[in-house]
Write a protein that holds these residues in place. Structure first.
Motif, mmCIF file in Angstrom:
data_model
loop_
_atom_site.group_PDB
_atom_site.id
_atom_site.type_symbol
_atom_site.label_atom_id
_atom_site.label_comp_id
_atom_site.label_asym_id
_atom_site.label_seq_id
_atom_site.Cartn_x
_atom_site.Cartn_y
_atom_site.Cartn_z
ATOM 1 N N GLN A 277 0.817 -1.727 0.013
ATOM 2 C CA GLN A 277 0.136 0.149 0.075
ATOM 3 C C GLN A 277 0.301 1.248 0.217
ATOM 4 O O GLN A 277 0.714 2.059 -1.347
ATOM 5 C CB GLN A 277 -1.217 0.322 1.435
ATOM 6 N N LEU A 278 1.755 1.280 0.924
ATOM 7 C CA LEU A 278 2.308 3.127 0.960
ATOM 8 C C LEU A 278 3.842 1.894 -0.652
ATOM 9 O O LEU A 278 3.946 3.465 -0.421
ATOM 10 C CB LEU A 278 4.142 2.417 2.180
ATOM 11 N N LEU A 279 3.815 1.337 -1.538
ATOM 12 C CA LEU A 279 4.986 1.198 -2.447
ATOM 13 C C LEU A 279 3.980 2.032 -3.641
ATOM 14 O O LEU A 279 4.618 2.525 -4.608
ATOM 15 C CB LEU A 279 5.424 0.119 -2.411
ATOM 16 N N GLY A 280 3.129 1.646 -4.047
ATOM 17 C CA GLY A 280 2.035 1.814 -5.557
ATOM 18 C C GLY A 280 2.180 2.466 -5.396
ATOM 19 O O GLY A 280 3.125 3.154 -6.692
ATOM 20 N N ALA A 289 14.503 2.806 -7.262
ATOM 21 C CA ALA A 289 15.637 3.441 -6.007
ATOM 22 C C ALA A 289 15.350 4.184 -4.963
ATOM 23 O O ALA A 289 14.443 3.790 -3.928
ATOM 24 C CB ALA A 289 16.606 3.071 -6.121
ATOM 25 N N GLN A 290 14.558 5.278 -5.425
ATOM 26 C CA GLN A 290 14.262 6.482 -4.809
ATOM 27 C C GLN A 290 12.646 5.675 -4.161
ATOM 28 O O GLN A 290 12.024 6.699 -2.809
ATOM 29 C CB GLN A 290 13.673 7.240 -5.759
ATOM 30 N N ALA A 291 11.890 5.455 -4.365
ATOM 31 C CA ALA A 291 10.355 4.771 -3.641
ATOM 32 C C ALA A 291 11.318 3.703 -3.042
ATOM 33 O O ALA A 291 10.123 4.316 -2.010
ATOM 34 C CB ALA A 291 9.887 4.407 -4.860
ATOM 35 N N LEU A 294 12.506 6.658 0.260
ATOM 36 C CA LEU A 294 11.211 7.342 0.652
ATOM 37 C C LEU A 294 10.219 5.966 1.227
ATOM 38 O O LEU A 294 9.488 6.315 2.658
ATOM 39 C CB LEU A 294 10.835 7.877 -0.538
ATOM 40 N N ALA A 295 9.852 4.670 0.852
ATOM 41 C CA ALA A 295 9.236 4.222 2.275
ATOM 42 C C ALA A 295 10.160 3.581 3.227
ATOM 43 O O ALA A 295 9.093 3.883 3.971
ATOM 44 C CB ALA A 295 8.692 3.038 0.901
ATOM 45 N N PHE A 305 13.359 -5.780 2.451
ATOM 46 C CA PHE A 305 12.806 -6.525 2.328
ATOM 47 C C PHE A 305 12.020 -5.397 1.408
ATOM 48 O O PHE A 305 10.840 -5.616 0.450
ATOM 49 C CB PHE A 305 12.477 -6.682 3.725
ATOM 50 N N LEU A 306 11.784 -3.920 1.325
ATOM 51 C CA LEU A 306 11.170 -2.917 0.428
ATOM 52 C C LEU A 306 10.992 -3.241 -0.647
ATOM 53 O O LEU A 306 10.310 -2.862 -1.333
ATOM 54 C CB LEU A 306 10.501 -1.508 1.460
#
Length: 320
Positions: A277-280, A289-291, A294-295, A305-306
């Motif tokens: 939900q956060l990454l979408g 990589a930037q996403a 930030l997550a 994990f992310l």
């Protein structure tokens, strides 16, 4: 035996209570029929028909079809085979996807006036990926009586044969014929954890399986059931990738009416769902990589994990 179908007579003594019963009309099913204006009783009876083997038609269905004053059929030529099997020539009216919305008000009016009408599809239970919904919606709105004589159904038969979890399942019917719409629908179903049931045409089955392998996983368990209840009935149980490979080397199996059952995606943990939900939204706007960075800073979840979740989300695989 229905309560309304029997009348009991007897005394309060220990003598046996005698009952006398009358069999309900298989079409009118008078115990549930509604008396309408002027005392007329009209009703629509939905009747399931065989999906291949004509001997699967129930005795009750045979009686109802034989006694129906009018039968709504999807295709007169197809229905004729069933009527010949029963040795009857009933009065019919074609009701299909091209005319059902226009005919529904007329049929509803006839039922309201007291007519008893039966509804058949080419195979299986009417309305299940078959015509009939506009009519039933109108009858519901007008509170007109409807009953059903259940019977054969390809989706449930395939689910039972598949060997896949059957306690919870989703019936999707036919996927869109166009590739873009089909892939969009499959993406929407990517994380569905229940077993999924699809109908598919032989000329599209290979494309559909390839899309599932691409968007879901080649390892997802599946079963392709073809020609159910017929002489060449077959249930091919394999992974999605295995089915693709099998049909490539045995194209003779790409024939007949097909029902595809696919095992559901592994259920996500709460952490998995939170991460996705956060990454979408971040992946929709930023490089991977930037996403992920930030997550990680926002959530405190592990970067590794992310990153794994982000890779799975962007590759179209189930991120389980």
């Amino acid at each position: 035996m229905g309560f309304n179908d029997c009348a009991a007579t007897g005394r309060t003594s220990m003598k046996r209570v005698q009952t006398r019963c009358r069999a309900p009309d298989p079409l009118t099913h008078e115990s549930t029929g509604a008396t309408l204006v002027g005392g007329a009783t009209g009703q629509l009876t939905i009747i399931a028909t065989p999906i291949g083997n004509l001997d699967d038609l129930s005795l009750r269905a045979q009686q109802a079809i034989s006694s129906a004053p009018l039968i709504l059929v999807e295709d007169r030529r197809h229905a004729q085979r069933l009527f010949q099997h029963l040795g009857i020539q009933p009065k019919t009216l074609a009701l299909h996807e091209h005319n059902e919305r226009a005919l529904a008000p007329q049929i509803a009016q006839r039922i309201a006036a007291g007519e008893r009408i039966a509804l058949l599809s080419d195979a299986g239970i009417p309305l299940i990926s078959d015509p009939g919904f506009p009519l039933l919606a109108l009858l519901r709105a007008r509170q007109l009586p409807v009953t059903i004589i259940p019977g054969p159904n390809a989706a449930l038969a395939a689910l039972a044969l598949s060997g896949l979890p059957s306690d919870r399942f989703v019936f999707e019917g036919f996927l869109p014929a166009k590739a873009g719409a089909r892939r969009a629908r499959l993406q929407a179903l990517q994380r569905e954890s229940r077993s999924l049931i699809f109908y598919e045409a032989p000329h599209r089955i290979c494309e559909t399986l390839a899309d599932m392998v691409d968007l879901w996983s080649p390892d997802r368990a599946a079963a392709l059931c073809r020609e159910l209840t017929k002489r060449y009935e077959e249930c091919l149980r394999d992974s999605l990738g295995g089915l693709v490979a099998l049909l490539q080397v045995q194209p003779d199996k790409v024939r007949g009416e097909m029902t595809l059952v696919v095992g559901g995606a592994p259920e996500q943990t709460r952490q998995d769902a939170d991460a996705d939900q956060l990454l979408g939204p971040l992946l929709a706007e930023l490089p991977l990589a930037q996403a992920v960075r930030l997550a990680a800073s926002q959530s405190g979840m592990a970067h590794r994990f992310l990153y794994a979740r982000a890779l799975a989300l962007t590759s179209g695989e189930s991120p389980a």
